[in-house]
Design a protein around this motif. Structure first.
Motif: not given
Lengths: 272, 450
Positions: A87-88, A177-178, A180-181, A184-189
């Motif tokens: 993605k990045y 910013s990566i 952070y991304r 943001a993906i790992g936290f809910p998991l």
């Protein structure tokens, strides 16, 4: 042909991948990074086969002892890296990230870790083992990527501050910013797998969803550190160095939850 | 009052509380919890009193820790409530931006010109936005038009769901803590027990341990029957991870053990000078049997599953597991005791028989058998469904906030002499990179249109 040969092949592929990634780092030839990525990706494929093999052979989830769970963590880390790279485009993070993966694989293959698949103790015989461990470790894998990009941010930031312009497309800002991304993906998991699934399983197996067992408490501490990261960032506008430090502390807390608690503190989670 | 409200509506307080709760929780993992005073005294010496005074020995249930959690909950509640009305208006009564400056300050922005009239430009733009699932709001003034395109508005409320979920989880925890009840029951096969605070009884019909071929335990299974008004209502086999639920009570397979008071053993009696002599006797604790063909009776006095000698040099058991089984036997000739002592199943050559009278007999403890009991934990936890509700809201909220971030594009169109200028700016609550690429695609496709 058996699982250990597949595991060993995977390990070799990761080492070759790291070799190409580091040659890229020193020679700046983009092509070498592409080869590095291909080796990492084929490692991931063989690793997947190894994990399936192990599951079929042992008849249970491939993360019930330290060897298995380290191997699975290495697998999910590569998976997270492949997703983020796709993605990045974070090629420059490749060499450092491969070092972490190789460290995990080396730990897994060390003689200290018993390799044989043992039958499951009664408490582990549940489909929640699959859900709880796999989702948690996948979440932690994204924290691992954030850990690497945060350290790279700190390095890139001090270089840019000294007057050196951003050397590559991967500027300090982008690294920030990566990170952070990834969080943001790992936290809910991590919340879902570690806390929520963990609570449901604990309730089914032990009759209480929360016991302040050291592993539980440490996963809560990890969650709080990342909650701190998100709130300072989103609400208070923290960025850059301060955020990077919090992300690094968060991953270290996750690592301690994963390893440290087992070897240093004792509690209910004594099996893995 | 007002300043207190202001304090509790600040995120800074939340961060301070988070740091305090995190570091105190950490202390609780370093200092063992809920141990006996003597253990603390042995480990910490003088410090033990201090730990006790500040309830660090049971930190997570201490008043000050609960107070911290309460302040945190209050903080979350007030933070969320004070921000909610503005967020609600933003989501459901959005205002169109009519001043270019308000768009130009945004980070994601772009502008372009088309050789079309206002109406056509607006229609093309609307079609592009609708195809990307944006919902539109518009207003037209003379030669100007204002557009607001939004999608995934639910994402704005992710954090509110998360906070509500957390509050519900904390409430559930308090209800579990105060209204919960748990008790360990030990049942042998055939036993019936009254369940405390309940109108029914529980009977253990069968208890078995299953083993893997290598001898490790595969599972413990207890067949339980619920008895209400002397009538069996239902039966279920429970095992670890598969409890029985009935009328708000849950029964877990939590442990197992042996009832050593009625142990039966098999003893082989030999004679040192006569290798062909062998008598096998089976005997239960408290029994006395005669040895066939000899004028002697063997009495089985006591059984110890895990034999050690304690500080006073007395026989004692280290655990309730059969790690070092030992039997105390006596030999009698009519009314005269001629020997007594311990025999060990793991150390056949090491018996401690004290003879009062010369005897040629030797004894070996060959096997032992005791009835197993099942350890069942009975639990009633009125908070647990509230916890699951809180967890569900928490996860819905996290998914909304992180995987379904709201996106908003504000556009001003202005027509001058048959040409239309477009100024657009966008805001995404999370994941700006992906939004930026979508935004760029929308603007590019408008540019390319002829």
């Amino acid at each position: 042909m058996n699982e250990s040969i597949l595991f060993f092949t995977t390990f070799i592929l990761y080492i070759i991948s790291a070799f190409f990634y580091f040659s890229f780092l020193f020679s700046k030839k983009e092509n070498l990074a592409r080869i590095g990525f291909k080796f990492a990706f084929s490692g991931l494929l063989i690793h997947t086969v190894a994990l399936i093999w192990r599951t079929v052979e042992s008849g249970h989830a491939p993360f019930t002892n330290m060897y298995e769970s380290l191997s699975f963590f290495a697998w999910s880390s590569i998976l997270a890296y492949v997703i983020i790279e796709f993605k990045y485009k974070i090629r420059k993070a490749g060499p450092y990230f491969m070092l972490i993966v190789i460290a995990l694989m080396a730990l897994a293959s060390s003689p200290l870790m018993p390799k044989e698949a043992t039958p499951l103790v009664p408490a582990l015989q549940s489909y929640w083992l699959w859900l709880h461990v796999s989702v948690t470790l996948l979440g932690e894998a994204f924290f691992a990527v954030a850990f690497i990009t945060s350290i790279m941010y700190l390095v890139a930031d001090s270089r840019e501050k000294k007057g050196g312009a951003a050397k590559s497309k991967l500027s300090a800002d982008k690294l920030d910013s990566i990170s952070y991304r990834c969080i943001a993906i790992g936290f809910p998991l991590f919340t879902l797998g570690g806390l929520v699934f963990g609570m449901i399983w604990a309730y089914k197996a032990w009759g209480r969803y929360w016991s302040w067992d050291p592993k539980e408490t440490w996963s809560l501490i990890t969650l709080f550190v990342f909650a701190l990261y998100l709130h300072t960032r989103v609400v208070m506008g923290w960025k850059g160095r301060r955020s990077a430090y919090v992300a690094i502390i968060g991953f270290l807390a996750a690592l301690f939850t994963y390893f440290g608690v087992n070897y240093i503190l004792s509690g209910l989670h004594s099996y893995a | 009052m007002k300043s207190l409200l202001k304090l509790f509506s600040s995120v800074k307080l939340a961060i301070v509380l988070l740091i305090i709760i995190t570091s105190t929780s950490l202390i609780g993992t370093l200092i063992p919890q809920q141990r006996s005073p003597s253990e603390y005294a042995a480990q910490f010496g003088q410090l033990a009193n201090l730990l006790n005074r500040f309830q660090i020995t049971d930190l997570y249930h201490s008043l000050w820790f609960l107070a911290l959690l309460f302040l945190f909950a209050l903080n979350i509640l007030i933070c969320t409530l004070t921000r909610f009305p503005a967020k609600f208006r933003k989501a459901f009564q959005p205002k169109l931006i009519k001043d270019k400056k308000n768009i130009l300050v945004l980070k994601i922005k772009d502008s372009l010109g088309k050789n079309w009239g206002l109406a056509k430009t607006k229609e093309e733009l609307k079609r592009e936005l609708s195809s990307r699932h944006y919902r539109l709001k518009e207003e037209v003034e003379e030669n100007k038009a204002f557009l607001l395109a939004r999608k995934r508005t639910l994402g704005l409320f992710g954090s509110d769901f998360v906070h509500l979920g957390l509050l519900i989880i904390l409430a559930g925890g308090i209800i579990s803590g105060f209204g919960g009840f748990r008790k360990n029951l030990t049942l042998s096969e055939g036993d019936t027990l009254d369940i405390p605070n309940a109108e029914f009884k529980l009977r253990l019909d069968k208890f078995e341990t299953e083993y893997y071929p290598d001898g490790n335990v595969r599972d413990w299974k207890s067949t339980l029957t619920v008895i209400e008004n002397e009538k069996p209502i239902l039966s279920k086999i429970i095992e670890v991870n598969h409890p029985l639920s009935y009328r708000g009570f849950v029964f877990y397979q939590s442990s197992y053990g042996w009832d050593w008071t009625n142990t039966s053993v098999g003893i082989w009696v030999k004679k040192r000078k006569d290798p062909s002599f062998l008598r096998k006797i089976d005997i239960t604790v408290g029994e006395k049997v005669s040895l066939e063909g000899e004028n002697i009776q063997i009495s089985f006095i006591q059984f110890i599953p895990d034999f050690i000698l304690n500080e006073k040099n007395e026989a004692a058991t280290r655990s309730l597991q059969p790690r070092n089984p030992a039997a105390f036997i006596e030999g009698w000739q009519e009314e005269e005791k001629i020997f007594s002592g311990w025999i060990f199943s793991q150390f056949p050559d090491f018996s401690r028989i004290h003879s009062e009278k010369e005897t040629d007999l030797s004894f070996e403890l060959k096997n032992f058998k005791a009835s197993q009991y099942s350890g069942i934990e009975a639990a009633k936890d009125p908070g647990v469904n509230i916890i699951w509700l809180g967890c569900t809201l928490l996860m819905i909220g996290l998914a909304c906030a992180f995987y379904w971030p709201s996106r908003e594009i504000k556009i001003i169109l202005e027509e001058t002499q048959g040409k239309t200028g477009v100024i657009a700016g966008g805001i995404a609550s999370k994941n700006r990179e992906d939004f930026q690429s979508e935004f760029d695609k929308i603007m590019t496709s408008l540019r390319r249109l002829r």
